[in-house]
Design an enzyme around this catalytic site. Structure first.
Site, PDB file in Angstrom:
ATOM      1  CG  MET A  28      43.533 165.274  58.961  1.00  0.00           C
ATOM      2  SD  MET A  28      44.797 166.515  58.651  1.00  0.00           S
ATOM      3  CE  MET A  28      43.857 168.015  58.900  1.00  0.00           C
ATOM      4  CB  ALA A  30      42.393 169.090  67.724  1.00  0.00           C
ATOM      5  CB  VAL A  34      48.990 163.689  64.090  1.00  0.00           C
ATOM      6  CG1 VAL A  34      49.877 162.967  65.109  1.00  0.00           C
ATOM      7  CG2 VAL A  34      48.080 164.673  64.800  1.00  0.00           C
ATOM      8  CG  ASP A 141      35.178 166.213  71.042  1.00  0.00           C
ATOM      9  OD1 ASP A 141      34.057 165.714  70.833  1.00  0.00           O
ATOM     10  OD2 ASP A 141      36.063 166.267  70.177  1.00  0.00           O
TER      11      ASP A 141
END
Length: 358
Positions: A28, A30, A34, A141
């Site tokens: 996973m 954002a 994927v 982030d």
């Protein structure tokens, strides 16, 4: 009209153009799933991220638009780059980027890093941040799991300004909190590019030690751990805290003195500790910048002022305050995708014109 192929990945339908084959789940990203794939046009391995239901709410549509704009704008060797984008018949959006074999989180949990790798990785992080910050973009982030690395030790930063969804497959997933600058954690009035320097400092410390520097259980515990090492924040920093509750909490903490980092990082050389001291500073205005860090003696083996570029122009954030309906975001997104493909097509035509006849 492109031909689309359907595949089921983790119970999710992936609709991709026939240009891509050999889909394999990666995890996973954002707000999306994927997969790796083979690009049959270039014969390269790529990462394909499916943005799930991008037009379901205005917030999701805006977030997807922001990621698309950032991926289009940021072009640098140490930043992940977009190689294709398309909308499927089901109106999901797919971003295609280069594929790197692993990330810093996986590397750090597998084995200790030798000094030259730590230096080279930190150099590339700072080289990427210099460019990104010059474009007026803050990552917000930065953490080991969104710093991608390939087998040649080339490093690329991904997931700008986005919160990564926790991958249920990833055991011992490291919390974003560990790398978060105090000014974000304590909801100070304003924060800027300096938050990324703090995060990079935490990552640097983890590369040196092999474990997270500030592994807080929650925000209160996190801040307490930080003050044990770095001491109580100075009064001029405390006075910038806008929230009364936060201010009360910070003032209630016992007064602590900053500990010399050389006592904690006994095996690191003095130049590494000196650079770390300059990155982990409470006052954002006194934190070293990415440009200054590149000139620090610790990164001297790799520093080349002629090959540490800045952005040609600032990123246009004018859309960021817009509160628009989904349909408007959709039109804007379609326009950006068309523009991307027109630019790519014209670039390829120019390249073909430059190729001499055989």
């Amino acid at each position: 009209m492109a031909e689309f192929i359907r595949a089921q990945i983790f119970g999710t339908t992936f609709e991709i153009t026939s240009r891509y084959s050999d889909l394999q789940p990666v995890g996973m990203g954002a707000f999306g799933l994927v997969c790796s794939a083979k690009d049959q046009l270039t014969n390269q391995n790529v990462a394909i991220k499916k943005i799930m239901k991008p037009f379901s709410t205005p917030v999701l549509a805006k977030r997807t638009y922001r990621e698309l704009k950032l991926l289009k704008h940021l072009r640098h060797e140490n930043v992940i780059s977009l190689s294709d984008i398309f909308i499927s018949p089901l109106e999901d959006i797919y971003f295609v980027t280069e594929l790197l074999g692993t990330d810093l989180h996986r590397l750090l949990t597998s084995r200790p890093l030798e000094k030259q790798f730590i230096q080279y990785f930190l150099y590339q992080i700072m080289r990427g941040l210099k460019y990104v910050h010059s474009a007026g973009v803050v990552h917000r982030d930065l953490k080991p799991s969104n710093i991608l690395v390939n087998e040649n030790c080339d490093l690329k930063i991904c997931d700008f300004g986005l919160a990564r969804i926790q991958d249920p497959q990833m055991t011992g997933y490291v919390s974003t909190r560990y790398y978060r600058a105090p000014e974000i954690m304590l909801t100070w009035q304003k924060y800027d590019v300096e938050v990324d320097i703090w995060s990079a400092g935490c990552i640097f410390a983890e590369m040196l030690e092999g474990k997270p520097l500030f592994p807080g259980k929650d925000h209160v515990n996190q801040f307490s751990i930080i003050t044990e090492l770095l001491g109580t924040p100075p009064d001029d920093v405390i006075n910038t805290i806008a929230s009364e509750n936060t201010l009360r909490f910070v003032k209630s903490l016992p007064k602590r003195e900053r500990q010399p980092l050389k006592n904690k990082f006994k095996n690191a050389d003095s130049s590494a500790v000196d650079l770390l001291e300059r990155m982990l500073v409470f006052d954002p205005k006194k934190r070293i910048t990415a440009t200054e860090a590149l000139s620090h003696e610790y990164l001297a083996p790799y520093h080349d002022p002629t090959d540490e570029p800045v952005a040609e122009e600032k990123f246009d954030w004018s859309f960021n305050d817009a509160d628009l309906p989904v349909d408007t975001w959709k039109i804007m997104m379609y326009s950006e995708i068309l523009d991307y493909h027109n630019v790519e097509a014209s670039g390829q035509m120019m390249f073909q014109e430059d190729v001499p006849p055989q």
